[in-house]
Write an enzyme that holds these catalytic residues in place. Sequence first.
Site, PDB file in Angstrom:
ATOM      1  N   ASP A  12       0.873  -1.168   0.000  1.00  0.00           N
ATOM      2  CA  ASP A  12       0.000   0.000   0.000  1.00  0.00           C
ATOM      3  C   ASP A  12       0.909   1.216   0.000  1.00  0.00           C
ATOM      4  O   ASP A  12       1.722   1.388   0.910  1.00  0.00           O
ATOM      5  CB  ASP A  12      -0.872   0.042   1.266  1.00  0.00           C
ATOM      6  CG  ASP A  12      -1.946  -1.044   1.247  1.00  0.00           C
ATOM      7  OD1 ASP A  12      -2.172  -1.634   0.176  1.00  0.00           O
ATOM      8  OD2 ASP A  12      -2.548  -1.298   2.309  1.00  0.00           O
ATOM      9  N   ASP A 131     -14.205  -5.143  -3.063  1.00  0.00           N
ATOM     10  CA  ASP A 131     -14.145  -5.038  -1.605  1.00  0.00           C
ATOM     11  C   ASP A 131     -15.512  -5.435  -1.074  1.00  0.00           C
ATOM     12  O   ASP A 131     -16.496  -4.724  -1.318  1.00  0.00           O
ATOM     13  CB  ASP A 131     -13.821  -3.602  -1.174  1.00  0.00           C
ATOM     14  CG  ASP A 131     -12.388  -3.208  -1.522  1.00  0.00           C
ATOM     15  OD1 ASP A 131     -11.589  -4.100  -1.871  1.00  0.00           O
ATOM     16  OD2 ASP A 131     -12.070  -2.004  -1.452  1.00  0.00           O
TER      17      ASP A 131
END
Lengths: 255, 208
Positions: A12, A131
Amino acid sequence: MGLAKRIIPCLDVDAGRVVKGINFINIRDAGDPVEIAQRYDEQGADELAFLDITASSDARDTLIHVVEEVASQVFIPLTVGGGIRQMTDIRRLLNAGADKVSINTAAVFNPDFVNQASEHFGSQCIVVAIDAKQTQIDPPRWEVFTHGGRKRTGLDALEWAHNMVKRGAGELLLTSMDRDGTRNGFDLTLTRTLSEAVNVPVIASGGVGNLQHLVDGILLGKADAVLAASIFHFGEYTIQQAKAAMAAQGIEVRL
Amino acid sequence: MITIVDYKMGNLRSVRNALGFLGYESRVSGNPDEIADSKMLILPGVGSFREAMKNIRETGLEEALNEGVLNKKRPILGICLGMQLLASEGTEDGITKGLNWIPGTVQKFRFDDPWIRLPHVGFNAVHFKETGRNLSEGLGESVDFYFVHSYHFVCEDKYVTGETDYHQLFVSSVKRNNICGMQFHPEKSQCNGLKLLKNFINTHLNHA
């Protein structure tokens, strides 16, 4: 041997640094993306994923440079996601050295974008990230969320997966928002249900806290690849250890 | 100087990065004169066969490639879609004529089991045949490389240098004289891939 199951460390990236959050908050610095990418490459990672979590648009150019630099040193496939809205975003990332892009929110806002992107660049480089959060226990139902798990879309995750495959997604990156950052393991019911419902490769993500979780993602979740971040970033486990654990339980991996 | 043929399909930079890492000079070019005259060519590419051949024809690259590869016998390596383009024809959305350098067709994988995943993505083993030994030198008979594709090359056995098993055996590398093709991505297959690229270049440099 046949096709190996893949281990994909995920980085990330926020403004050029690798960070890791718990349930997408409490972000913790984990280092320089190029150094980390090289370390995972040496350890035998099968692919690398970069997720750009930078909020501001001017800082986005930073990621392009990170991708360029990593791609000149590391010779395994790179997937880049986060903030991809237009065809030009995809073009820029591929030109910088990405092999695949992962599309999330833009697909929800405009599903035709997935058709356009896969027709133009080929399905093999279009990964759709889903997600999902469980919204009903019995019978189980998962909904698609956007904006790092903050916005509910009302879309059923399974129907959405079918829709995305029909529109040309070459792979699905499935993250359980209930598990992400918890270190309690993948949501195996979600992973298995979705994996068994589509015929493109599924990458399981969200919740890995130990090596058995990776094994479970493949054997019980029926995933084709497993993605994890924090267990590798802080040196707790190496990719070799992860592969050894998988091989010991009969999973084909590239050693 | 190695020329990476730019016909507007896919990731040219990865190939250039890999060659640079190995210490070889290369350029990315879509210029027909430069391509026709190059000592060695690499034809990379991902995406649609039809679109690729359309681009190659519209930009005058087909004549240039024929000149370099068929007349001047310059070595060429086709990677992924680039290997598929070496065939007589592709079958994606109807028949498209290919470069027609290696007799064969490119077909979509067909499995009786509808749940077998496509594209075929990830590392899989290439079993090199005797004819592929120059390429696989120092690597062994069965080596893992990175694949990502849904179509595969179908041709006579005499052109096959390597095979791979994905629920069926398929052709993963081909060779006919100065023309080579690899369905997998050596530029994305870590050390094994870099070694293979090096072998390809060295074999042909020695014979040039």
